[in-house]
Design an enzyme around this catalytic site. Structure first.
Site, mmCIF file in Angstrom:
data_model
loop_
_atom_site.group_PDB
_atom_site.id
_atom_site.type_symbol
_atom_site.label_atom_id
_atom_site.label_comp_id
_atom_site.label_asym_id
_atom_site.label_seq_id
_atom_site.Cartn_x
_atom_site.Cartn_y
_atom_site.Cartn_z
ATOM 1 C CB SER A 251 -2.729 -0.860 -2.985
ATOM 2 O OG SER A 251 -1.697 -0.614 -2.064
ATOM 3 C CG HIS B 64 -6.533 -0.623 -5.494
ATOM 4 N ND1 HIS B 64 -5.934 -1.157 -6.611
ATOM 5 C CD2 HIS B 64 -5.572 0.135 -4.883
ATOM 6 C CE1 HIS B 64 -4.670 -0.770 -6.669
ATOM 7 N NE2 HIS B 64 -4.428 0.022 -5.626
ATOM 8 C CE LYS C 14 -3.995 2.181 -8.590
ATOM 9 N NZ LYS C 14 -2.742 2.164 -9.358
HETATM 10 C C1 LIG Z 1 -4.074 3.141 -2.941
HETATM 11 C C2 LIG Z 1 -3.380 3.856 -4.052
HETATM 12 N N1 LIG Z 1 -3.412 5.197 -4.085
HETATM 13 C C3 LIG Z 1 -2.815 5.887 -5.061
HETATM 14 C C4 LIG Z 1 -2.131 5.258 -6.062
HETATM 15 C C5 LIG Z 1 -1.441 6.076 -7.115
HETATM 16 O O1 LIG Z 1 -2.220 6.069 -8.271
HETATM 17 P P1 LIG Z 1 -1.567 6.265 -9.719
HETATM 18 O O2 LIG Z 1 -1.023 4.942 -10.114
HETATM 19 O O3 LIG Z 1 -2.725 6.709 -10.550
HETATM 20 O O4 LIG Z 1 -0.511 7.283 -9.585
HETATM 21 C C6 LIG Z 1 -2.078 3.873 -6.085
HETATM 22 C C7 LIG Z 1 -1.347 3.191 -7.192
HETATM 23 O O5 LIG Z 1 -0.736 2.213 -7.099
HETATM 24 C C8 LIG Z 1 -2.703 3.149 -5.057
HETATM 25 O O6 LIG Z 1 -2.644 1.815 -5.023
#
Ligand SMILES: Cc1ncc(COP(=O)(O)O)c(C=O)c1O
Length: 389
Positions: A181, A209, A240
């Site tokens: 991320s 992502h 996203k």
């Molecule tokens: C790799 C990753 N997993 C999980 C999440 C969490 O997702 P959400 O924003 O839908 O709670 C994010 C969010 O930033 C992320 O970057």
């Protein structure tokens, strides 16, 4: 007079002195290529609305229609009273997109990771986790009470060493972001899958992502790496590239059935609003039906990567729409982000604990909906900032 709450302000002051205090900024428009930030128009280089679907007319229409029919809220948890019929449509659509038997939607990606991992692993089990995995994975591991071993970033040799040194555990779970991320690089899923198979480990991939961006029809990084149909648990988010809210897991029917019965972040919370479910379903259909948005997104990212590198910015080797511009110290990263804002460019500074100490950075993300003029404006801002530091 001293109060029991004085420590709250002291902690904030400490954070400020370390250059780590965060502030909320007010966005007064939709997350498009240019946004209104606190009253000023700036080019948005910090959105995860990668394909621009949150403002797609078909997606908005679906949300409006669902609200008219079903109202604004779910009114209860899914197991008790809030399992709107659109959940079924959306989960079937997700399973079809991911090529799995079934899928299950959670309130957010964070809720998905913190719920799934404690179901897959417990006190007698071992979790192997990449050092740069997302905080929601880290928190899921903590909640699981399993033994956790952290392998060096994308280092499959290290992962194997840790596995070979670990005996006596009931089950093993390997977990990784697919597209990291804060770095934008892609985990070596193929090699990790082989290791998982050789060591009889479960394999959970967080495709937050990669979903919508990589693989055929945007189906994600597992497909991009040629692993569709393999025994891999795929988690992802609808917040996203899908442009809305919600997390999901895609896998076998047995996995989904157990999660419905054991995942605490699924059981003990209210269902998502019908508008959110319908919007996600419509966005999935748009995503799958055209490769134009994906192509444009990655072209935009390439243009920006090449230009920033030429200007002399230090980039990490990202293969995706996430471009890490490494600055170093947190205060310096914040100062550069502020200088860019003056130029009309919003590129958020990311500081520890979100990234390792000494690697504070600007996390630049592109959207398919950035126009040529948005990108020119942004690059001009970066050029002016680097020539003034
Ligand atoms: C790799 C990753 N997993 C999980 C999440 C969490 O997702 P959400 O924003 O839908 O709670 C994010 C969010 O930033 C992320 O970057």
């Amino acid at each position: 007079m001293m109060s029991d709450y004085d420590w709250l302000q002291s902690e904030c002051t400490e954070l400020e002195q370390a250059g780590l205090l965060r502030h909320l900024r007010v966005v007064m428009s939709a997350p498009t290529g240019t946004i209104n930030l606190g009253g000023r128009d700036v080019v948005m280089l910090g959105s995860n609305n990668y394909l621009g679907l949150s403002t797609h007319p078909k997606v908005i229409d679906a949300a409006v229609e669902a609200t008219k029919v079903y109202g604004t809220g779910a009114s209860g948890s899914r197991l008790i009273s809030g399992n709107n019929t659109i959940y079924e449509t959306l989960e079937n659509n997700l399973a079809k997109t991911k090529g799995t038997e079934a899928a299950l939607v959670f309130s957010s990606g964070y809720a998905a990771n913190t719920s799934i991992i404690p179901v897959l692993a417990g006190e007698d089990d071992l979790i192997l986790s990449d050092t740069l995995n997302h905080a929601s994975i880290i928190d899921g591991c903590r909640l699981s009470r399993a033994t956790k071993k952290v392998y060096r970033h994308c280092d499959v040799e290290h992962l194997m060493t840790l596995l070979s040194e670990s005996t006596g555990f009931r089950r093993r779970l390997i977990v990784t972001d697919s597209v990291f991320s804060m770095d934008g690089d892609i985990a070596p899923l193929h090699d990790i899958y082989e290791v998982a198979t050789n060591y009889n480990a479960m394999f959970l991939v967080d495709d937050a992502h990669g979903f919508g961006v990589l693989g055929k029809g945007g189906s994600g990084t597992v497909a991009h790496c040629g692993l569709e149909g393999k025994d891999i648990i795929q988690m992802g988010t609808l917040s996203k590239a899908i442009g809305g809210l919600g997390g999901y897991v895609a896998g076998s029917r047995a996995l989904i059935e157990l999660l419905i019965n054991r995942a605490r972040g699924f059981i003990f919370t209210t269902g998502l609003p019908p508008a959110t479910l319908a919007a996600a379903n419509a966005a999935l259909n748009v995503m799958r039906s055209s490769s134009k948005l994906r192509k444009r997104l990655l072209e935009n990212a390439d243009t920006v990567k090449i230009s920033l590198a030429k200007m002399g910015y230090t980039l990490l080797p990202s293969q995706t729409q996430i471009i890490p511009v490494v600055i170093g110290e947190p205060q310096h990263a914040t100062d550069i982000a502020e200088a860019l804002l003056i130029e009309g460019v919003f590129a958020p500074a990311i500081r520890p604990p979100a990234v390792p100490s000494g690697t504070s950075r600007l996390r630049v993300t592109l959207m398919a909906t950035h126009t040529d003029s948005d990108i020119e404006h942004a690059l001009c801002g970066f050029e002016n900032v680097i020539s003034s530091i």
